[in-house]
Design a protein around this motif. Structure first.
Motif, PDB file in Angstrom:
ATOM      1  N   ALA A  75       0.819  -1.211   0.000  1.00 11.78           N
ATOM      2  CA  ALA A  75       0.000   0.000   0.000  1.00 11.78           C
ATOM      3  C   ALA A  75       0.853   1.262   0.000  1.00 11.78           C
ATOM      4  CB  ALA A  75      -0.936  -0.009   1.201  1.00 11.78           C
ATOM      5  N   ARG A  76       2.015   1.209   0.649  1.00 14.20           N
ATOM      6  CA  ARG A  76       2.896   2.372   0.731  1.00 14.20           C
ATOM      7  C   ARG A  76       3.984   2.392  -0.342  1.00 14.20           C
ATOM      8  NH1 ARG A  76       3.137   4.838   6.233  1.00 14.20           N
ATOM      9  NH2 ARG A  76       1.440   3.905   7.390  1.00 14.20           N
ATOM     10  N   SER A  77       3.954   1.429  -1.240  1.00 17.17           N
ATOM     11  CA  SER A  77       5.035   1.294  -2.222  1.00 17.17           C
ATOM     12  C   SER A  77       5.013   2.360  -3.308  1.00 17.17           C
ATOM     13  CB  SER A  77       4.980  -0.092  -2.873  1.00 17.17           C
ATOM     14  OG  SER A  77       3.830  -0.188  -3.708  1.00 17.17           O
ATOM     15  N   GLY A  78       3.886   2.985  -3.506  1.00 13.70           N
ATOM     16  CA  GLY A  78       3.786   3.983  -4.569  1.00 13.70           C
ATOM     17  C   GLY A  78       3.586   3.366  -5.943  1.00 13.70           C
ATOM     18  N   GLU A  79       3.179   2.104  -5.993  1.00 15.09           N
ATOM     19  CA  GLU A  79       3.031   1.401  -7.269  1.00 15.09           C
ATOM     20  C   GLU A  79       1.614   1.451  -7.840  1.00 15.09           C
ATOM     21  OE1 GLU A  79       5.494  -0.072  -9.234  1.00 15.09           O
ATOM     22  OE2 GLU A  79       6.706   1.119  -7.865  1.00 15.09           O
ATOM     23  N   GLY A  80       0.745   2.248  -7.253  1.00 17.89           N
ATOM     24  CA  GLY A  80      -0.586   2.491  -7.811  1.00 17.89           C
ATOM     25  C   GLY A  80      -1.423   1.252  -8.021  1.00 17.89           C
ATOM     26  N   VAL A  81      -1.911   1.084  -9.248  1.00 16.46           N
ATOM     27  CA  VAL A  81      -2.831  -0.006  -9.588  1.00 16.46           C
ATOM     28  C   VAL A  81      -2.179  -1.364  -9.345  1.00 16.46           C
ATOM     29  CG1 VAL A  81      -4.122  -1.083 -11.482  1.00 16.46           C
ATOM     30  CG2 VAL A  81      -4.108   1.399 -11.243  1.00 16.46           C
ATOM     31  N   PHE A  82      -0.907  -1.505  -9.679  1.00 13.97           N
ATOM     32  CA  PHE A  82      -0.224  -2.785  -9.463  1.00 13.97           C
ATOM     33  C   PHE A  82      -0.246  -3.164  -7.984  1.00 13.97           C
ATOM     34  CE2 PHE A  82       3.550  -5.336  -8.508  1.00 13.97           C
ATOM     35  CZ  PHE A  82       3.297  -6.430  -9.332  1.00 13.97           C
ATOM     36  N   ALA A  83       0.029  -2.195  -7.107  1.00 12.15           N
ATOM     37  CA  ALA A  83       0.029  -2.455  -5.665  1.00 12.15           C
ATOM     38  C   ALA A  83      -1.371  -2.824  -5.194  1.00 12.15           C
ATOM     39  CB  ALA A  83       0.545  -1.241  -4.903  1.00 12.15           C
ATOM     40  N   ALA A  84      -2.387  -2.153  -5.712  1.00 13.21           N
ATOM     41  CA  ALA A  84      -3.775  -2.463  -5.340  1.00 13.21           C
ATOM     42  C   ALA A  84      -4.134  -3.886  -5.756  1.00 13.21           C
ATOM     43  CB  ALA A  84      -4.720  -1.457  -5.974  1.00 13.21           C
ATOM     44  N   GLU A  85      -3.694  -4.278  -6.939  1.00 14.71           N
ATOM     45  CA  GLU A  85      -3.964  -5.641  -7.409  1.00 14.71           C
ATOM     46  C   GLU A  85      -3.227  -6.674  -6.555  1.00 14.71           C
ATOM     47  OE1 GLU A  85      -2.880  -5.323 -11.531  1.00 14.71           O
ATOM     48  OE2 GLU A  85      -4.852  -4.525 -12.084  1.00 14.71           O
ATOM     49  N   ARG A  86      -1.992  -6.375  -6.150  1.00 16.94           N
ATOM     50  CA  ARG A  86      -1.249  -7.283  -5.263  1.00 16.94           C
ATOM     51  C   ARG A  86      -1.978  -7.424  -3.939  1.00 16.94           C
ATOM     52  NH1 ARG A  86       0.114 -10.934  -6.233  1.00 16.94           N
ATOM     53  NH2 ARG A  86       1.325 -11.264  -4.363  1.00 16.94           N
ATOM     54  N   CYS A  87      -2.435  -6.294  -3.376  1.00 16.84           N
ATOM     55  CA  CYS A  87      -3.161  -6.334  -2.100  1.00 16.84           C
ATOM     56  C   CYS A  87      -4.427  -7.175  -2.225  1.00 16.84           C
ATOM     57  CB  CYS A  87      -3.504  -4.921  -1.630  1.00 16.84           C
ATOM     58  SG  CYS A  87      -2.075  -3.988  -1.042  1.00 16.84           S
ATOM     59  N   GLU A  88      -5.142  -7.019  -3.328  1.00 12.40           N
ATOM     60  CA  GLU A  88      -6.352  -7.810  -3.538  1.00 12.40           C
ATOM     61  C   GLU A  88      -6.032  -9.298  -3.620  1.00 12.40           C
ATOM     62  OE1 GLU A  88     -10.312  -7.904  -6.383  1.00 12.40           O
ATOM     63  OE2 GLU A  88      -8.542  -6.817  -7.070  1.00 12.40           O
ATOM     64  N   ALA A  89      -4.956  -9.649  -4.325  1.00 13.15           N
ATOM     65  CA  ALA A  89      -4.550 -11.058  -4.438  1.00 13.15           C
ATOM     66  C   ALA A  89      -4.138 -11.614  -3.077  1.00 13.15           C
ATOM     67  CB  ALA A  89      -3.412 -11.189  -5.444  1.00 13.15           C
ATOM     68  N   ILE A  90      -3.449 -10.808  -2.288  1.00 18.24           N
ATOM     69  CA  ILE A  90      -3.018 -11.240  -0.948  1.00 18.24           C
ATOM     70  C   ILE A  90      -4.229 -11.470  -0.058  1.00 18.24           C
ATOM     71  CG2 ILE A  90      -1.803 -10.498   1.140  1.00 18.24           C
ATOM     72  CD1 ILE A  90       0.127  -8.974  -0.875  1.00 18.24           C
ATOM     73  N   LEU A  91      -5.190 -10.536  -0.093  1.00 22.82           N
ATOM     74  CA  LEU A  91      -6.406 -10.688   0.716  1.00 22.82           C
ATOM     75  C   LEU A  91      -7.206 -11.914   0.290  1.00 22.82           C
ATOM     76  CD1 LEU A  91      -7.501  -6.969   0.991  1.00 22.82           C
ATOM     77  CD2 LEU A  91      -6.777  -8.452   2.873  1.00 22.82           C
ATOM     78  N   THR A  92      -7.278 -12.174  -1.008  1.00 21.77           N
ATOM     79  CA  THR A  92      -7.969 -13.366  -1.509  1.00 21.77           C
ATOM     80  C   THR A  92      -7.280 -14.629  -1.004  1.00 21.77           C
ATOM     81  OG1 THR A  92      -8.700 -12.178  -3.474  1.00 21.77           O
ATOM     82  CG2 THR A  92      -8.716 -14.581  -3.591  1.00 21.77           C
ATOM     83  N   SER A  93      -5.951 -14.631  -1.035  1.00 19.86           N
ATOM     84  CA  SER A  93      -5.189 -15.772  -0.529  1.00 19.86           C
ATOM     85  C   SER A  93      -5.444 -15.982   0.959  1.00 19.86           C
ATOM     86  CB  SER A  93      -3.699 -15.547  -0.787  1.00 19.86           C
ATOM     87  OG  SER A  93      -2.928 -16.508  -0.137  1.00 19.86           O
TER      88      SER A  93
END
Length: 106
Positions: A75-93
């Motif tokens: 969330a703090r990485s500054g990677e925008g949409v990519f970071a949001a997608e990673r967070c969503e994948a992590i939460l799904t996992s």
């Protein structure tokens, strides 16, 4: 004498900030530096815990706190949409693991 004065004022601020809280509440949250490289490093550490747990190491179970640290780093990485997608994948996992019976990840 200046450092003693500063030390006393810092102690006063700390004690007033912690007044009425238990020891558990006083523990500071981990600080996560903001960069993609750090997010990837945190994710690799959690993946290693998962791999160790899968291999039978009962002391290597990742917890909700581990995943929260990983989520915060992305969330703090500054990677925008990519970071949001990673967070969503992590939460799904995390949700899939919890539904499979892993109560350490809620």
């Amino acid at each position: 004498k200046g450092w003693q004065k500063l030390s006393k004022s810092a102690a006063a601020v700390t004690s007033s900030a912690n007044a009425g809280t238990s020891n558990r509440q006083k523990r500071a949250a981990p600080v996560v530096a903001a960069s993609k490289e750090n997010a990837v490093a945190v994710e690799n550490l959690v993946k290693r815990l998962v791999d160790e747990a899968t291999a039978g190491n009962v002391k290597a179970n990742p917890t909700t706190e581990d995943y929260n640290c990983m989520l915060e780093s992305w969330a703090r990485s500054g990677e925008g949409v990519f970071a949001a997608e990673r967070c969503e994948a992590i939460l799904t996992s995390m949700q899939e693991q919890y539904e499979a019976g892993n109560t350490q990840v809620q």
